[in-house]
Design an enzyme around this catalytic site. Structure first.
Site, PDB file in Angstrom:
ATOM      1  N   PHE A   1       0.763  -1.204  -0.039  1.00 23.52           N
ATOM      2  CA  PHE A   1       0.017   0.127   0.162  1.00 23.52           C
ATOM      3  C   PHE A   1       0.850   1.156   0.033  1.00 23.52           C
ATOM      4  O   PHE A   1       0.759   2.323   0.897  1.00 23.52           O
ATOM      5  CB  PHE A   1      -1.027   0.033   1.248  1.00 23.52           C
TER       6      PHE A   1
ATOM      7  N   LEU B   1      -9.940  13.328  -1.920  1.00 27.90           N
ATOM      8  CA  LEU B   1     -11.237  14.010  -2.317  1.00 27.90           C
ATOM      9  C   LEU B   1     -10.686  15.435  -3.158  1.00 27.90           C
ATOM     10  O   LEU B   1     -11.335  16.453  -3.090  1.00 27.90           O
ATOM     11  CB  LEU B   1     -12.177  14.300  -1.237  1.00 27.90           C
TER      12      LEU B   1
ATOM     13  N   CYS C   1      -0.858   2.198 -10.506  1.00 27.70           N
ATOM     14  CA  CYS C   1      -1.641   1.233  -9.941  1.00 27.70           C
ATOM     15  C   CYS C   1      -3.050   1.431 -10.311  1.00 27.70           C
ATOM     16  O   CYS C   1      -3.947   0.596 -10.659  1.00 27.70           O
ATOM     17  CB  CYS C   1      -1.572   1.056  -8.399  1.00 27.70           C
TER      18      CYS C   1
ATOM     19  N   LYS D   1       1.978  12.218 -10.438  1.00 27.46           N
ATOM     20  CA  LYS D   1       1.849  12.995  -9.342  1.00 27.46           C
ATOM     21  C   LYS D   1       2.946  13.728  -8.801  1.00 27.46           C
ATOM     22  O   LYS D   1       3.963  13.376  -9.339  1.00 27.46           O
ATOM     23  CB  LYS D   1       1.213  11.861  -8.212  1.00 27.46           C
TER      24      LYS D   1
HETATM   25  C1  UDX Z   1       4.880  -2.997  -8.450  1.00 24.01           C
HETATM   26  C2  UDX Z   1       3.918  -4.076  -8.556  1.00 24.01           C
HETATM   27  O1  UDX Z   1       4.828  -5.101  -9.001  1.00 24.01           O
HETATM   28  C3  UDX Z   1       2.712  -4.068  -9.107  1.00 24.01           C
HETATM   29  O2  UDX Z   1       1.877  -5.213  -9.125  1.00 24.01           O
HETATM   30  C4  UDX Z   1       2.093  -3.032  -8.254  1.00 24.01           C
HETATM   31  O3  UDX Z   1       0.855  -3.190  -8.790  1.00 24.01           O
HETATM   32  C5  UDX Z   1       2.675  -1.759  -8.389  1.00 24.01           C
HETATM   33  O4  UDX Z   1       4.057  -1.661  -8.081  1.00 24.01           O
HETATM   34  P1  UDX Z   1       6.686  -1.604  -9.741  1.00 24.01           P
HETATM   35  O5  UDX Z   1       7.459  -1.645  -8.329  1.00 24.01           O
HETATM   36  O6  UDX Z   1       6.126  -0.223  -9.789  1.00 24.01           O
HETATM   37  O7  UDX Z   1       5.476  -2.434  -9.474  1.00 24.01           O
HETATM   38  O8  UDX Z   1       7.304  -2.282 -10.921  1.00 24.01           O
HETATM   39  P2  UDX Z   1       8.614  -1.925 -11.600  1.00 24.01           P
HETATM   40  O9  UDX Z   1       8.974  -0.510 -11.326  1.00 24.01           O
HETATM   41  O10 UDX Z   1       8.164  -2.180 -13.173  1.00 24.01           O
HETATM   42  O11 UDX Z   1       9.727  -2.908 -11.394  1.00 24.01           O
HETATM   43  C6  UDX Z   1       9.555  -4.247 -11.441  1.00 24.01           C
HETATM   44  C7  UDX Z   1      11.087  -4.747 -11.106  1.00 24.01           C
HETATM   45  O12 UDX Z   1      10.817  -6.186 -11.427  1.00 24.01           O
HETATM   46  C8  UDX Z   1      11.828  -4.161 -12.385  1.00 24.01           C
HETATM   47  O13 UDX Z   1      13.098  -3.634 -12.011  1.00 24.01           O
HETATM   48  C9  UDX Z   1      12.121  -5.516 -13.286  1.00 24.01           C
HETATM   49  O14 UDX Z   1      13.295  -5.362 -14.150  1.00 24.01           O
HETATM   50  C10 UDX Z   1      12.128  -6.564 -12.498  1.00 24.01           C
HETATM   51  N1  UDX Z   1      11.732  -7.883 -12.760  1.00 24.01           N
HETATM   52  C11 UDX Z   1      10.823  -8.013 -13.735  1.00 24.01           C
HETATM   53  C12 UDX Z   1      12.544  -9.101 -12.361  1.00 24.01           C
HETATM   54  O15 UDX Z   1      13.439  -8.912 -11.589  1.00 24.01           O
HETATM   55  N2  UDX Z   1      12.346 -10.059 -13.067  1.00 24.01           N
HETATM   56  C13 UDX Z   1      11.245 -10.387 -13.802  1.00 24.01           C
HETATM   57  O16 UDX Z   1      11.061 -11.572 -14.233  1.00 24.01           O
HETATM   58  C14 UDX Z   1      10.499  -9.186 -14.297  1.00 24.01           C
HETATM   59  C1  UDX Z   2      -1.326   3.986  -5.241  1.00 20.98           C
HETATM   60  C2  UDX Z   2      -2.097   3.661  -3.881  1.00 20.98           C
HETATM   61  O1  UDX Z   2      -2.674   4.789  -3.074  1.00 20.98           O
HETATM   62  C3  UDX Z   2      -1.144   2.898  -2.815  1.00 20.98           C
HETATM   63  O2  UDX Z   2      -1.564   2.685  -1.695  1.00 20.98           O
HETATM   64  C4  UDX Z   2      -0.263   1.727  -3.624  1.00 20.98           C
HETATM   65  O3  UDX Z   2      -1.303   0.510  -4.077  1.00 20.98           O
HETATM   66  C5  UDX Z   2       0.104   2.126  -4.937  1.00 20.98           C
HETATM   67  O4  UDX Z   2      -0.790   2.789  -5.735  1.00 20.98           O
HETATM   68  P1  UDX Z   2       0.123   6.174  -5.956  1.00 20.98           P
HETATM   69  O5  UDX Z   2      -0.651   5.709  -7.432  1.00 20.98           O
HETATM   70  O6  UDX Z   2       1.669   5.807  -6.083  1.00 20.98           O
HETATM   71  O7  UDX Z   2      -0.414   5.009  -4.883  1.00 20.98           O
HETATM   72  O8  UDX Z   2      -0.067   7.519  -5.689  1.00 20.98           O
HETATM   73  P2  UDX Z   2      -1.625   8.008  -5.099  1.00 20.98           P
HETATM   74  O9  UDX Z   2      -1.312   8.877  -4.129  1.00 20.98           O
HETATM   75  O10 UDX Z   2      -2.631   6.836  -4.540  1.00 20.98           O
HETATM   76  O11 UDX Z   2      -2.235   8.852  -6.178  1.00 20.98           O
HETATM   77  C6  UDX Z   2      -2.646   8.288  -7.479  1.00 20.98           C
HETATM   78  C7  UDX Z   2      -3.319   8.987  -8.466  1.00 20.98           C
HETATM   79  O12 UDX Z   2      -4.486   9.634  -8.047  1.00 20.98           O
HETATM   80  C8  UDX Z   2      -2.484  10.305  -8.921  1.00 20.98           C
HETATM   81  O13 UDX Z   2      -2.425  10.632 -10.124  1.00 20.98           O
HETATM   82  C9  UDX Z   2      -2.665  11.399  -8.134  1.00 20.98           C
HETATM   83  O14 UDX Z   2      -2.565  12.627  -8.657  1.00 20.98           O
HETATM   84  C10 UDX Z   2      -4.334  11.206  -8.027  1.00 20.98           C
HETATM   85  N1  UDX Z   2      -5.289  11.683  -6.900  1.00 20.98           N
HETATM   86  C11 UDX Z   2      -4.903  11.348  -5.639  1.00 20.98           C
HETATM   87  C12 UDX Z   2      -6.050  12.693  -6.951  1.00 20.98           C
HETATM   88  O15 UDX Z   2      -6.414  13.067  -8.422  1.00 20.98           O
HETATM   89  N2  UDX Z   2      -6.806  13.391  -6.258  1.00 20.98           N
HETATM   90  C13 UDX Z   2      -6.741  12.686  -4.958  1.00 20.98           C
HETATM   91  O16 UDX Z   2      -7.425  13.279  -3.983  1.00 20.98           O
HETATM   92  C14 UDX Z   2      -5.814  11.660  -4.623  1.00 20.98           C
END
Ligand code: UDX
Ligand code: UDX
Length: 440
Positions: free
Chosen positions: A153, A251, A261, A322
């Site tokens: 999260f 909000l 995500c 963001k």
């Molecule tokens: C994460 C979660 O995995 C995703 O499900 C969640 O919803 C958002 O955050 P994130 O950490 O943002 O994703 O992913 P990313 O920045 O794409 O990094 C994934 C890493 O895994 C990369 O560095 C990639 O090289 C690595 N990877 C991918 C491996 O080491 N092995 C693989 O087989 C594939």
């Molecule tokens: C989200 C989840 O919040 C986090 O728990 C994890 O599951 C990864 O995904 P993240 O996407 O990094 O985190 O940022 P978040 O702060 O949740 O914002 C997501 C998007 O919503 C951004 O584009 C942000 O600008 C937008 N947002 C957020 C709004 O438009 N309004 C709001 O009030 C809050």
């Protein structure tokens, strides 16, 4: 001290691994991306995340955090293996699990002793059981293991602080002893721990993100109604937020949600629902509103000009999805930039940290070094990311530099009355008639 292996050092894996090392564990973090690991060995981070660089360096120096591309090395002493690889969107909106499969297969082949495998990536309901099957099928000889779901999260931009101050930890497993051992790892965080079955834990993650996305689409819909009725959505949100049943967070009306995500998780949940014969009407509306909202800032411009943006020069203030991140995944700026470029406008952009990543996706954008260069001779400015540094700009100077003083505030950073007094044609999101505040 526990031996932990983290697979995938993207946002989630790097923060999780580093933070567990900081809690005194021995962490080996693996990635298949050799360049990423070579850089991390020199404490060069692949992402911009406040506070993370210092933490990585400190824990590497203390010998608690190591980086590797070798599964063998990563799994050598591991008692816990966190799967943190990406789960991007597949062709129909479902989550693409090829990287999770690859990680599970490698773990199965190279684990040498009993292991608890923890799914941290956001994965469709049922993936925990699927991972367990893959491991079972690919083991050379049976070695005991358990699969636990422990969804992340972490918000980008505040991921380190989110890790150390969680609202709760969710653990799902059919093996209560394994869940208890993972719970022990999280005890120093002093947050409530919810222990449930695998599928329920996976669902909690989707439901949480879908609910937050719903809150954002809800307030965006309210903002559009505010615009037609002459109310101010910022004050509406404040007034609503004091009600403990509603709460003040998520909000903020704006240009819609982006990031790695919310867009893919809402889509994946809707896909799962459809495949299993239910009708995710609310989720569909959440996505539709978000699509509409991304283009709303451009509609405001077209309305002011009584038609097309063709031939105009438009500055985008903020590009990342963001603030406090250089991540461009699903950034609203891409939708806005592509739309403007496609209709013959010249697009200029500025972001404190995301310009390098943005340039790869939007090669047509002329990147400039600061907000004042961005404003010089443009026909309009659109605020797309609520960076703190934009809040205290010299707006009089900005106005003087612009060809036409049109300010479309897609993040409601500025006070409408103040901007109008300076001489801007100002449009916020949901801030009264025409997006401007009126006292009449
Ligand atoms: C994460 C979660 O995995 C995703 O499900 C969640 O919803 C958002 O955050 P994130 O950490 O943002 O994703 O992913 P990313 O920045 O794409 O990094 C994934 C890493 O895994 C990369 O560095 C990639 O090289 C690595 N990877 C991918 C491996 O080491 N092995 C693989 O087989 C594939
Ligand atoms: C989200 C989840 O919040 C986090 O728990 C994890 O599951 C990864 O995904 P993240 O996407 O990094 O985190 O940022 P978040 O702060 O949740 O914002 C997501 C998007 O919503 C951004 O584009 C942000 O600008 C937008 N947002 C957020 C709004 O438009 N309004 C709001 O009030 C809050």
């Amino acid at each position: 001290m526990r031996n932990i292996c983290v697979i995938g050092v993207g946002y989630v894996g790097l923060v999780t691994g580093t933070a567990f090392a900081d809690l005194g564990n021995r962490v080996r973090a693996l990635d298949i991306n050799e360049e990423r690991i070579a850089n991390l060995k020199k404490a060069i981070l692949p992402i911009y995340e406040p506070g993370l660089g210092e933490l990585v360096e400190r824990n590497m120096k203390a010998g608690r955090l190591q980086f590797t591309t070798s599964y063998q090395e990563a799994l050598e002493d591991a008692e816990f293996a966190f799967i943190c690889v990406g789960t991007p969107e597949g062709v129909d909106g479902e989550a693409d699990l090829q990287y999770v499969r690859a990680a599970a297969e490698e773990i199965a082949r190279l684990m040498k002793k009993p292991l608890i495998i923890i799914n941290k990536s956001t994965v469709p309901v049922g993936t925990g059981d699927w991972v367990a099957n893959i491991v079972r099928e690919n083991q050379k000889e049976p070695i005991p293991f358990a699969v636990v779901s422990c969804p992340e999260f972490l918000r980008e931009g505040s991921a380190v602080s989110d890790f150390f101050n969680p609202d709760r930890t969710v653990l799902g497993s059919m093996d209560l002893e394994a869940a208890d051992r993972v719970a022990q790892l999280h005890l120093p965080l002093r947050a409530p721990i919810v222990v449930t079955d695998l599928r329920t834990a996976e669902m909690i993650k989707y439901a949480s993100n879908a609910f937050l996305a719903t809150k954002i689409s809800f307030i965006n819909e309210i903002s559009n109604i505010c615009e037609t009725l002459g109310a101010d959505v910022k004050e509406v949100a404040t007034g609503m937020g004091y009600d403990k049943r509603i709460g003040p967070h998520f909000l903020e009306a704006g240009v819609g949600y982006g990031g790695s995500c919310f867009p893919k998780d809402v889509k994946a949940l809707a896909y799962m629902a459809q495949v299993h014969g239910t009708h995710p009407q609310l989720l569909q509306a959440v996505m539709d509103i978000n699509d509409y909202q991304r283009r709303h800032v451009v509609r405001k411009l077209e309305e002011i000009w009584g038609g097309s943006v063709s031939g105009k020069t438009i500055g985008l203030l903020g590009l990342a999805f963001k603030q406090n991140t250089d991540d461009m995944r699903e950034a609203p700026s891409i939708t806005v930039g592509d739309y403007l470029n496609g209709r013959g406008a010249k697009v200029r952009g500025y972001d404190p940290v995301a310009m390098k990543n943005a340039g790869k996706i939007m090669p047509y954008v002329e990147m400039v070094d600061d907000p004042y260069l961005l404003a010089k001779d443009v026909d309009a400015l659109i605020v797309l990311t609520p960076w703190n540094e934009f809040k205290q700009l010299d707006m009089r100077k900005i106005k003087e530099l612009m060809k036409e003083p049109i300010l479309i505030d897609g993040r409601n950073l500025y006070e409408p009355d103040l901007m109008q007094n300076i001489g801007f044609t100002y449009r916020g999101i949901g801030r009264g008639y025409d997006g401007t505040k009126t006292n009449g």
